[in-house]
Scaffold this active site. Structure first.
Site, PDB file in Angstrom:
ATOM      1  N   GLU A   1     -11.575   4.276  -0.079  1.00 53.76           N
ATOM      2  CA  GLU A   1     -11.869   4.603   1.316  1.00 53.76           C
ATOM      3  C   GLU A   1     -12.717   5.879   1.436  1.00 53.76           C
ATOM      4  OE1 GLU A   1      -8.882   3.835   0.125  1.00 53.76           O
ATOM      5  OE2 GLU A   1      -7.380   5.344   0.568  1.00 53.76           O
TER       6      GLU A   1
ATOM      7  N   ASP B   1       0.837  -1.216   0.000  1.00 48.39           N
ATOM      8  CA  ASP B   1       0.000   0.000   0.000  1.00 48.39           C
ATOM      9  C   ASP B   1       0.863   1.254   0.000  1.00 48.39           C
ATOM     10  OD1 ASP B   1      -2.534   1.423   2.238  1.00 48.39           O
ATOM     11  OD2 ASP B   1      -2.330   1.487   0.045  1.00 48.39           O
TER      12      ASP B   1
ATOM     13  N   LYS C   1       2.395   3.617  -5.686  1.00 48.00           N
ATOM     14  CA  LYS C   1       1.828   2.640  -6.641  1.00 48.00           C
ATOM     15  C   LYS C   1       2.848   2.240  -7.700  1.00 48.00           C
ATOM     16  CE  LYS C   1      -1.269   3.525  -3.866  1.00 48.00           C
ATOM     17  NZ  LYS C   1      -1.134   2.733  -2.607  1.00 48.00           N
TER      18      LYS C   1
ATOM     19  N   ASP D   1      -3.430  -2.926  -2.285  1.00 44.25           N
ATOM     20  CA  ASP D   1      -4.494  -1.927  -2.232  1.00 44.25           C
ATOM     21  C   ASP D   1      -4.461  -1.070  -3.500  1.00 44.25           C
ATOM     22  OD1 ASP D   1      -5.335   0.972  -0.187  1.00 44.25           O
ATOM     23  OD2 ASP D   1      -6.639  -0.483  -1.172  1.00 44.25           O
ATOM     24  N   ASN D   2      -5.581  -0.426  -3.836  1.00 37.98           N
ATOM     25  CA  ASN D   2      -5.643   0.618  -4.868  1.00 37.98           C
ATOM     26  C   ASN D   2      -5.305   0.170  -6.284  1.00 37.98           C
ATOM     27  OD1 ASN D   2      -3.973   2.203  -2.305  1.00 37.98           O
ATOM     28  ND2 ASN D   2      -6.061   2.818  -2.830  1.00 37.98           N
TER      29      ASN D   2
END
Ligand code: 7JE
Ligand code: MG
Length: 214
Positions: free
Chosen positions: A199, A141, A144, A169-170
């Site tokens: 989120e 996380d 990126k 994540d993401n």
């Protein structure tokens, strides 16, 4: 008040959450970030996917890339079996300082080792520093654009075993396209997408669960 967003989150936690009660600290962060100011915690919707993966894997050794305020660190640490360890890497000193205090308020600092530094510099030191061999779970996380190079570095450092789970994540927002292409096309991973929402917002996001096949 509070000079930074992480500081304001910490102050809200210290003023509203029950000391030693990790779930009340997690709820405090979520209510602050849902109602007062957004922050890049994994949040409660994607957090439930994270919880389910931790409970399924029952990991002895966990690595987290990107601590921020320690929200996902707490979600993972509170579900670990006794004797398990969570190592979390954070390169921003201020984030690390806030996370340490939030983890302390939650009473979770004994299961967690928070290291300050860049993942690429710290990953090669982990086996020796902690006298460990392989991670059972890696939660990714951080930046990126670092997801893919750090996954390759974990392979090169022989830190992944057959069955090790990577949870990222993401992968939709902000997105990690190169990482996704790699884990979805490499014969060395079995990958699965968990759709969710960013989120605290009604925006699509999701997490990618990838099992290393050795
Ligand atoms: C090398 N190395 N080693 C350790 C390490 C640790 C860090 C820091 O923890 C750090 C600092 C800044 C940003 C991140 C990544 N996180 C994000 O960028 C993100 C964005 C959004 C979003 C989504 C929509 C928006 F509109 C804006 C932001 C939603 C999310 O959940 C995120 O995780 C991580 C950085 C590099 C590191
Ligand atoms: Mg994130």
């Amino acid at each position: 008040s509070g000079k930074s967003r992480p500081m304001r989150i910490l102050q809200y936690v210290q003023n509203t959450a029950v000391q030693g009660d990790a779930n009340s600290v997690i709820s405090a962060v979520d209510s602050y970030c849902a109602n007062v100011e957004w922050a890049m915690n994994v949040g409660d919707k994607k957090g439930e996917i994270l919880d389910a993966v931790v409970l399924d894997v029952r990991p002895r050794w966990v690595l987290e890339l990107g601590t921020y305020c320690g929200y996902s660190t707490m979600r993972i640490a509170r579900l670990l079996p006794p004797g398990a360890r969570l190592i979390t890497l954070e390169m921003n000193h201020h984030y690390a300082q806030v996370a340490k205090q939030i983890l302390g308020h939650a009473g979770l600092d004994s299961q967690v080792d928070l290291l300050v530094g860049a993942s690429s510099a710290l990953i090669p030191q982990l086996k020796k520093k902690f006298d460990m061999d392989k991670f059972d779970l890696v939660f990714i996380d951080h930046w990126k654009t670092s997801y893919l190079p750090d996954t390759k570095l974990l392979e090169e450092c022989d830190l992944l075993a057959s069955g090790t789970v990577l949870l990222a994540d993401n992968v939709t927002c902000p997105g990690a396209p190169e990482y996704l292409h790699y884990v979805r096309n490499s014969p060395r991973y079995k990958s699965l997408y968990f759709p969710s929402q960013l989120e605290y917002l009604r925006v699509e996001d999701g997490m990618e669960k990838s099992v290393f096949l050795g």
